[in-house]
Design a protein around this motif. Structure first.
Motif, PDB file in Angstrom:
ATOM      1  N   TRP A  23       8.771   4.823   9.363  1.00  0.00           N
ATOM      2  CA  TRP A  23       9.073   3.398   9.230  1.00  0.00           C
ATOM      3  C   TRP A  23       7.857   2.610   8.749  1.00  0.00           C
ATOM      4  CZ3 TRP A  23       9.916  -0.076  14.096  1.00  0.00           C
ATOM      5  CH2 TRP A  23      10.451  -1.311  13.719  1.00  0.00           C
ATOM      6  N   VAL A  24       6.681   2.897   9.319  1.00  0.00           N
ATOM      7  CA  VAL A  24       5.495   2.091   9.050  1.00  0.00           C
ATOM      8  C   VAL A  24       4.665   2.632   7.887  1.00  0.00           C
ATOM      9  CG1 VAL A  24       3.314   1.327  10.066  1.00  0.00           C
ATOM     10  CG2 VAL A  24       5.387   1.244  11.406  1.00  0.00           C
ATOM     11  N   ILE A  25       4.588   3.952   7.731  1.00  0.00           N
ATOM     12  CA  ILE A  25       3.690   4.525   6.737  1.00  0.00           C
ATOM     13  C   ILE A  25       4.410   4.910   5.446  1.00  0.00           C
ATOM     14  CG2 ILE A  25       2.111   6.439   6.266  1.00  0.00           C
ATOM     15  CD1 ILE A  25       1.336   6.356   9.214  1.00  0.00           C
ATOM     16  N   VAL A  26       5.594   5.489   5.556  1.00  0.00           N
ATOM     17  CA  VAL A  26       6.280   6.008   4.366  1.00  0.00           C
ATOM     18  C   VAL A  26       7.144   4.945   3.697  1.00  0.00           C
ATOM     19  CG1 VAL A  26       7.919   7.738   3.545  1.00  0.00           C
ATOM     20  CG2 VAL A  26       6.232   8.354   5.276  1.00  0.00           C
ATOM     21  N   LEU A  27       7.887   4.176   4.487  1.00  0.00           N
ATOM     22  CA  LEU A  27       8.862   3.236   3.935  1.00  0.00           C
ATOM     23  C   LEU A  27       8.289   2.187   2.984  1.00  0.00           C
ATOM     24  CD1 LEU A  27      11.720   3.848   4.651  1.00  0.00           C
ATOM     25  CD2 LEU A  27      11.754   1.860   6.111  1.00  0.00           C
ATOM     26  N   PRO A  28       7.078   1.686   3.174  1.00  0.00           N
ATOM     27  CA  PRO A  28       6.560   0.714   2.206  1.00  0.00           C
ATOM     28  C   PRO A  28       6.421   1.272   0.782  1.00  0.00           C
ATOM     29  CG  PRO A  28       5.309   0.568   4.222  1.00  0.00           C
ATOM     30  CD  PRO A  28       6.212   1.756   4.355  1.00  0.00           C
ATOM     31  N   PHE A  29       6.361   2.587   0.638  1.00  0.00           N
ATOM     32  CA  PHE A  29       6.218   3.193  -0.677  1.00  0.00           C
ATOM     33  C   PHE A  29       7.551   3.595  -1.302  1.00  0.00           C
ATOM     34  CE2 PHE A  29       2.231   4.053   1.595  1.00  0.00           C
ATOM     35  CZ  PHE A  29       1.360   3.389   0.745  1.00  0.00           C
ATOM     36  N   VAL A  30       8.662   3.330  -0.604  1.00  0.00           N
ATOM     37  CA  VAL A  30       9.995   3.644  -1.110  1.00  0.00           C
ATOM     38  C   VAL A  30      10.621   2.355  -1.629  1.00  0.00           C
ATOM     39  CG1 VAL A  30      12.268   4.551  -0.470  1.00  0.00           C
ATOM     40  CG2 VAL A  30      10.213   5.527   0.561  1.00  0.00           C
TER      41      VAL A  30
END
Length: 88
Positions: free
Chosen positions: A32-39
């Motif tokens: 949620w915090v680390i991966v999702l901003p790059f999607v």
């Protein structure tokens, strides 16, 4: 002397459940915090997660609840262990 106690099947099941739940929470929060901003924001994976502002609010609320519980516990233990003053 302390006796060696073996965990029962129920204890092991509860422990395994807690470890599994913690692993799920850690994985969910990390994605949620680390991966999702790059999607891309229109990707379908965003529908499985809460809005991003909750990623700060929920841990803050959990920390406040934890501090409240620890403070209450310390207060209760201190209150029960106080000794009455002697009256001469």
């Amino acid at each position: 002397m302390l006796q060696h106690m073996k965990a029962t099947g129920a204890d092991q099941a509860v422990g395994l459940g807690l470890v599994g739940f913690s692993l799920f929470l850690f994985t969910y929060y990390t994605v949620w915090v680390i991966v999702l901003p790059f999607v891309d924001s229109d990707h379908v994976i965003h529908s499985y997660f809460l809005p991003r502002e909750y990623s700060v609010i929920l841990p803050g609320v959990a920390a406040l609840i934890l501090l409240l519980c620890v403070g209450t516990f310390i207060g209760v233990v201190t209150w029960k262990n106080r000794t009455p003053k002697k009256v001469d």
